[in-house]
Motif scaffolding. Structure first.
Motif, PDB file in Angstrom:
ATOM      1  N   HIS A  23       0.819  -1.200   0.000  1.00  0.00           N
ATOM      2  CA  HIS A  23       0.000   0.000   0.000  1.00  0.00           C
ATOM      3  C   HIS A  23       0.857   1.255   0.000  1.00  0.00           C
ATOM      4  CE1 HIS A  23      -2.439   3.184   1.971  1.00  0.00           C
ATOM      5  NE2 HIS A  23      -3.383   2.702   1.171  1.00  0.00           N
ATOM      6  N   LYS A  27       1.101   3.950  -3.070  1.00  0.00           N
ATOM      7  CA  LYS A  27       0.724   5.334  -2.824  1.00  0.00           C
ATOM      8  C   LYS A  27       1.860   6.279  -3.211  1.00  0.00           C
ATOM      9  CE  LYS A  27      -1.829   8.173   0.401  1.00  0.00           C
ATOM     10  NZ  LYS A  27      -2.516   8.271   1.701  1.00  0.00           N
ATOM     11  N   ILE A  53      -8.608  -2.090   0.413  1.00  0.00           N
ATOM     12  CA  ILE A  53      -9.518  -1.009   0.031  1.00  0.00           C
ATOM     13  C   ILE A  53      -8.714   0.184  -0.499  1.00  0.00           C
ATOM     14  CG2 ILE A  53     -11.259   0.609   0.872  1.00  0.00           C
ATOM     15  CD1 ILE A  53     -11.868  -1.487   3.091  1.00  0.00           C
ATOM     16  N   GLY A  54      -7.659   0.509   0.219  1.00  0.00           N
ATOM     17  CA  GLY A  54      -6.822   1.630  -0.178  1.00  0.00           C
ATOM     18  C   GLY A  54      -6.205   1.424  -1.549  1.00  0.00           C
ATOM     19  N   ARG A  56      -7.293  -0.458  -4.000  1.00  0.00           N
ATOM     20  CA  ARG A  56      -8.326  -0.333  -5.043  1.00  0.00           C
ATOM     21  C   ARG A  56      -8.672   1.125  -5.295  1.00  0.00           C
ATOM     22  NH1 ARG A  56     -11.732  -5.518  -3.167  1.00  0.00           N
ATOM     23  NH2 ARG A  56     -11.340  -6.825  -5.003  1.00  0.00           N
ATOM     24  N   LYS A  57      -8.783   1.882  -4.226  1.00  0.00           N
ATOM     25  CA  LYS A  57      -9.121   3.310  -4.353  1.00  0.00           C
ATOM     26  C   LYS A  57      -8.102   4.060  -5.188  1.00  0.00           C
ATOM     27  CE  LYS A  57     -11.870   4.660  -0.302  1.00  0.00           C
ATOM     28  NZ  LYS A  57     -11.801   5.309   1.009  1.00  0.00           N
TER      29      LYS A  57
END
Lengths: 330, 320
Positions: A23, A27, A53-54, A56-57
Motif C-alpha cells: 500500500h 501510494k 480497500i486503499g 483499489r481506491k
C-alpha cells in the motif's frame, strides 16, 4: 551497447502481498507519477486487509491470485512476511519468465535463498533484494538494494529509478542489509515512539495534545532536514543549539543521564539481530504448517493454476487430507 | 519593510538564511548587530548580504520589525540601550527563552507610551524552512502585527499563535527539540556502525528515517501509536527493537527532557525579570564596545542596568 532498462510507459509493476508495504509503495509511486496505477497489480488471498480497500481506491488492480499478478507484471515486488516467502516462490515459480525482475522486500531473506528456490523453475532468475520503509508513502522513504547473480546493472538502475521517486535510494553490499533493517527499516517506529513521548512531555507542561504532537513532529522533521542538508556532524549541530546555561543543555543532560543514546543503539542492534534470526527461518525451504491458516491455504489452492501437488511437495505441507482433497482440481 | 536583528548569533543567522531562501525579504532590508564581531555567524550574515553593524542603535533605526535575538539575561541590557530609539512604527519581537511580554513592556514603557511587543519561540530548522514557531501578542501590538509576524515565520516553517503561558512548554518541546533529534541520529548511526554500516550511510539513513516518519505523522490524521503499530509486524524486527526501548524507559527520558528544558526556561524568566543585569554577566570588553557606539552614554546604560560604569577604566569613554 548498453541497453537502457529505464522505466518505460509500458512497464507493469506487481505486488505479491497487499498489506502495509504494498500500500505504501503504491501510494508513493502514484504520488510521484513514476508509473500509472492501472499498470499496478497487487494480490493476496486475504481480501479483508484494510489496505486492500486503499489499493483499489488508488486504481491498482487487486486480485486473490498471485499467479495473475505475475502474469501481468514485469517488475514483481515480494511484499509478504519473511516466513511466507518460500511458499509464495513455490506458488509463482512456474509462472516466472525471462522478463521478470523479482524484488524481495522481506527482512532477512537472502538473495541466495530466493535464487535457490527459483532455480527449480528457471535457469537465470533475476532477483534483487531490497530493504525500504513505510515513509515511501509520503515520498520520503529510505531504501537500499543489492543485485542478485542474474540481474543486470540495468535492473538495479531500474529499481533505483522507482525507489528514488519515493525517497532516498542507494545500492549496498547485501551483507549490510540486515543492519539497514535495524536502522532505517525499523527507524520510523522509533520516531513514532519519540513523538508520542515528546507530546506527553509537552502535555505535562501544559500544551494541548494536538499542538504538542504537531510541534514534536515538526521539530524532528526540521532537525532531520538540517542534518541531511548539512556537512556538519550531528554533534556539531547539537552544540550549535545548546546555548550556555540554557534550557536545551539542561534537557540534554537528563537524556544522557538516562542512557538515551544507548537505548537507540540497543534498538538498532535488536532489530538487526532479529532480522538475522528471520533469515534463518526463511532459509528453510519448507514452511511449517503451523505458520499458515487453513483458510488461507484453501484460498490459495482455489486459485486457477494452483495445484496441491505443486504447492505441497516443495513446501512440505501435508495437503492430501480429507478436508482439502475436494480442492485438488479446479 | 525592513527587518533588524539585535544579536548576530545562531538564531539571527538561521532566520536570515531562512527568510532569504523563502524570498520573504530582500537582503538589503536586513540589518543585524552585535558588539562581538568575532562570531562565526557574522561572516555568514555578511555573505548572505545582510548589513552587519556593531551598533544596536543603528539596527533599531534601520528597521521596522526588530527581532531580539540575544540570550535572555542580555535582554534588559539591550532594551535599555535601544529604548530611546524605539519609535511608533517599531514591532519588537523577542525570541528570548523565558522572557515575558510584561517584563519587556515594563522596560520599554520608560521610553514610549505604547510599545508594540510580540513574544515568539522558534527553532533553528527555520534555516531549512522547516521551523516550528509560536507567538503571543503583547498589550499594544495589534492583530495585524501578529499576522505580519506570522507571515514572516510561516515562510520558514510552521507558525501559530498561542497563549503566552504555553510558550515555556513550547521551548521545552520544539525549541530544544532539534537537539534531541541530533542526539538521536548520532546514536542511531552508532547502532548502524556497530552492526556493520559505514558511518556516512548510517547517518544518512538515520536522518532520512526520522524525516520520513515525521512527515508521515504531519500528513496523517492517525495517532503516533497507530502509525507505530502499522510498522511493527508480528514477531518482526521492529517490535523486538521497540521492546528494548521501552525496557530502558525511552519514552520517560523524552518526557524528562521536555520538562527539564521547560523548567530551566522558567528559571531564566526569573533571572530576566530582574531589571538590572549583574556585572558578572557581561564582559568588560563587550561593555566597552557598547559604550563606544554613537549615542551610547554610560549614564543611559548604567543607571538603569545598575552597572557601575563610573570607574577609572571606563571614565575616558564617558563621552563620544
Amino acid at each position: 551497447r548498453i541497453q537502457c532498462r529505464c522505466l518505460s510507459v509500458k512497464m507493469s509493476v506487481g505486488f505479491i502481498g497487499a498489506g502495509q508495504l504494498a500500500h505504501a509503495l503504491v501510494k508513493g509511486f502514484a504520488a510521484a507519477g513514476v508509473i500509472a496505477t492501472h499498470r499496478i497489480t497487487a494480490s493476496s488471498p486475504d481480501t479483508d486487509l484494510p489496505t486492500v480497500i486503499g489499493l483499489r481506491k488508488m486504481g491498482a488492480y487487486f486480485t486473490t491470485s498471485n499467479k495473475e499478478t505475475v502474469n501481468k507484471s514485469d517488475v514483481l515486488f515480494l511484499a509478504v512476511k519473511p516466513h511466507i516467502i518460500p511458499f509464495v516462490l513455490d506458488e509463482i515459480g512456474p509462472d516466472i519468465e525471462d522478463r521478470h525482475l523479482i524484488v524481495s522486500c522481506a527482512a532477512g531473506v537472502t538473495i541466495s535463498s530466493i535464487e535457490k528456490k527459483l532455480l527449480h523453475y528457471r535457469p537465470a532468475p533475476k532477483v534483487i533484494r531490497c530493504m525500504t520503509n513505510t515513509p515511501v508513502v509520503v515520498r520520503e522513504g529510505a531504501t537500499v538494494y543489492a543485485t542478485g547473480t542474474h540481474a543486470e546493472v540495468e535492473d538495479g538502475k531500474l529499481l533505483e529509478q522507482l525507489m528514488a521517486s519515493v525517497g532516498y535510494c542507494t545500492e549496498v553490499e547485501e551483507d549490510l542489509i540486515d543492519a539497514v533493517t535495524g536502522l532505517s527499516g525499523s527507524g520510523p517506529a522509533y520516531a513514532f515512539l519519540a513523538v508520542d513521548a515528546l507530546a506527553d512531555g509537552g502535555v505535562k507542561m501544559g500544551l494541548p495534545r494536538r499542538l504538542a504532537v504537531r510541534l514534536g513532529a515538526q521539530a524532528l522533521l526540521g532537525a532531520a532536514k538540517m542534518l541531511l542538508e548539512s556537512e556538519q556532524h550531528p554533534g556539531q549541530l547539537k552544540d550549535n543549539v545548546a546555548s550556555p546555561g540554557g534550557a536545551t543543555i539542561h534537557a540534554l543532560h537528563v537524556m544522557e543521564s538516562g542512557g538515551f543514546r544507548s537505548l537507540l543503539i540497543n534498538a538498532v542492534e535488536a532489530s538487526c539481530i532479529r532480522t538475522r534470526e528471520l533469515q534463518h527461518l526463511a532459509d528453510q525451504e519448507k514452511i511449517s504448517p503451523a505458520a499458515i491458516k487453513k483458510t488461507t491455504l484453501d484460498k490459495v489452492l482455489q486459485q486457477p493454476g494452483v495445484t496441491a501437488a505443486g504447492v505441497g511437495v516443495r513446501t512440505g505441507l501435508n495437503l492430501f487430507n480429507s478436508s482439502t482433497s475436494k480442492h485438488k482440481k479446479n
